[in-house]
Scaffold this motif. Structure first.
Motif, short mmCIF file in Angstrom:
data_model
loop_
_atom_site.label_atom_id
_atom_site.label_comp_id
_atom_site.label_asym_id
_atom_site.label_seq_id
_atom_site.Cartn_x
_atom_site.Cartn_y
_atom_site.Cartn_z
N ALA A 21 25.98 -18.33 16.42
CA ALA A 21 27.01 -19.16 16.20
C ALA A 21 28.22 -18.71 15.04
O ALA A 21 27.83 -18.13 14.15
N MET A 22 29.48 -19.26 15.36
CA MET A 22 30.48 -18.57 14.68
C MET A 22 31.61 -19.60 14.87
O MET A 22 31.80 -20.48 15.98
N GLN A 23 32.48 -19.69 13.90
CA GLN A 23 33.88 -20.62 14.18
C GLN A 23 35.04 -19.54 14.39
O GLN A 23 35.28 -18.60 13.72
N TRP A 24 35.90 -19.98 15.29
CA TRP A 24 37.23 -19.25 15.61
C TRP A 24 38.46 -20.34 15.23
O TRP A 24 38.48 -21.45 15.53
N LEU A 25 39.34 -19.68 14.26
CA LEU A 25 40.59 -20.58 13.81
C LEU A 25 41.57 -19.87 14.07
O LEU A 25 42.01 -18.81 13.87
N SER A 61 32.23 4.29 7.26
CA SER A 61 32.62 3.12 6.78
C SER A 61 31.99 1.90 7.62
O SER A 61 31.70 2.06 8.77
N ALA A 62 32.13 0.83 6.91
CA ALA A 62 31.64 -0.44 7.65
C ALA A 62 32.54 -0.67 8.56
O ALA A 62 33.81 -0.57 8.31
N ASP A 63 32.35 -1.14 9.94
CA ASP A 63 33.22 -1.63 10.87
C ASP A 63 32.77 -3.00 11.50
O ASP A 63 32.05 -3.17 12.47
N ALA A 64 33.29 -3.93 10.97
CA ALA A 64 32.97 -5.31 11.61
C ALA A 64 33.65 -5.65 12.75
O ALA A 64 34.77 -5.32 13.21
N ARG A 65 32.80 -6.15 13.84
CA ARG A 65 33.30 -6.44 15.15
C ARG A 65 32.40 -7.66 15.69
O ARG A 65 31.37 -7.79 15.22
N VAL A 66 33.09 -8.42 16.78
CA VAL A 66 32.30 -9.14 17.42
C VAL A 66 32.45 -9.19 18.97
O VAL A 66 33.59 -8.87 19.41
N GLY A 67 31.30 -9.18 19.80
CA GLY A 67 31.61 -9.15 21.13
C GLY A 67 31.54 -10.35 21.55
O GLY A 67 31.04 -11.32 21.40
N ILE A 68 32.58 -11.02 22.47
CA ILE A 68 32.57 -12.11 23.18
C ILE A 68 32.83 -12.12 24.54
O ILE A 68 33.36 -11.07 25.26
N ILE A 86 32.18 -16.12 10.22
CA ILE A 86 30.72 -15.48 10.61
C ILE A 86 29.77 -15.30 9.42
O ILE A 86 30.32 -14.74 8.45
N ARG A 87 28.75 -16.04 9.46
CA ARG A 87 27.64 -15.84 8.13
C ARG A 87 28.28 -16.14 7.07
O ARG A 87 28.16 -15.77 5.99
N ASN A 88 29.25 -17.40 7.11
CA ASN A 88 29.80 -17.79 5.76
C ASN A 88 30.72 -16.90 5.17
O ASN A 88 31.14 -17.10 3.89
N LYS A 89 31.42 -16.12 6.08
CA LYS A 89 32.26 -15.16 5.49
C LYS A 89 33.29 -14.98 6.56
O LYS A 89 33.20 -15.37 7.58
N GLN A 90 34.71 -14.88 5.78
CA GLN A 90 35.83 -14.79 6.85
C GLN A 90 36.47 -13.64 7.30
O GLN A 90 36.31 -12.69 6.39
N TYR A 91 36.70 -13.31 8.62
CA TYR A 91 37.27 -11.98 8.79
C TYR A 91 38.63 -12.32 9.84
O TYR A 91 38.71 -13.34 10.58
N ARG A 92 39.52 -11.31 9.38
CA ARG A 92 40.89 -11.55 10.45
C ARG A 92 40.83 -10.79 11.40
O ARG A 92 40.35 -9.34 11.20
N VAL A 93 41.23 -11.06 12.46
CA VAL A 93 41.23 -10.18 13.83
C VAL A 93 42.12 -8.88 13.65
O VAL A 93 43.31 -9.38 13.37
N ARG A 94 41.90 -7.97 13.71
CA ARG A 94 42.65 -6.85 13.56
C ARG A 94 43.11 -6.26 14.85
O ARG A 94 44.33 -5.98 15.21
N LEU A 108 37.27 -6.40 13.48
CA LEU A 108 37.84 -7.59 12.30
C LEU A 108 38.03 -6.90 11.09
O LEU A 108 37.50 -5.55 10.85
N ASN A 109 38.66 -7.35 10.29
CA ASN A 109 38.93 -7.09 8.49
C ASN A 109 38.45 -8.05 7.80
O ASN A 109 38.61 -9.44 8.27
N LYS A 110 37.64 -7.96 6.77
CA LYS A 110 37.10 -9.18 5.92
C LYS A 110 38.47 -9.84 5.27
O LYS A 110 39.33 -9.09 4.91
#
Length: 134
Positions: A21-25, A61-68, A86-94, A108-110
């Motif tokens: 589960a995650m939230q999308w704004l 390097s770390a590479d945050a991403r989400v498959g949807i 996601i997991r109480n952290k905010q990420y901006r769509v790159r 994603l970017n943190k």
């Protein structure tokens, strides 16, 4: 879409098993929307430019991403600059990379400290008292 509903037969079961589960704004919506996606924050290798005759140099390097599943976002669609929590952290769509089968890989970017004060900053805050003659 082709004769096989890839979204229903492949993507839906994968998101059901591996998703979280995650939230999308989105700036197009007023309130966050709960969705399910497959989050990954693994490492990836990248090579630096190689000079002729030298051994290649690699970095990681770390590479945050989400498959949807894109169908989870209808009637809207994720866009560059949107926020995922996601997991109480905010990420901006790159970047959004659709896969032509109803899914997408969202890079994603943190963004946790995006609008926070800079460390050791003397920037004025409205909650601080203003000096006289300011």
């Amino acid at each position: 879409m082709g004769p096989v509903d890839f979204d229903k037969l492949v993507l839906a079961p994968c998101v059901s098993v591996f998703g979280e589960a995650m939230q999308w704004l989105s700036s197009a919506m007023g309130a966050p929307k709960p969705i399910t996606g497959i989050f990954d924050e693994g490492y990836k290798a990248s090579s630096l430019d190689e000079a002729s005759g030298l051994t290649p140099t690699y970095t990681t390097s770390a590479d945050a991403r989400v498959g949807i599943r894109l169908s989870d976002f209808l009637p809207d669609a994720p866009a560059q600059g949107d926020i995922f929590i996601i997991r109480n952290k905010q990420y901006r769509v790159r970047e959004i990379q659709p896969d032509s089968h109803g899914g997408a890989d969202i890079l994603l970017n943190k963004a946790d400290a995006e609008n926070g004060a800079l460390p050791y900053s003397a920037a004025r805050s409205d909650s601080w008292p203003s000096p006289e003659n300011y």
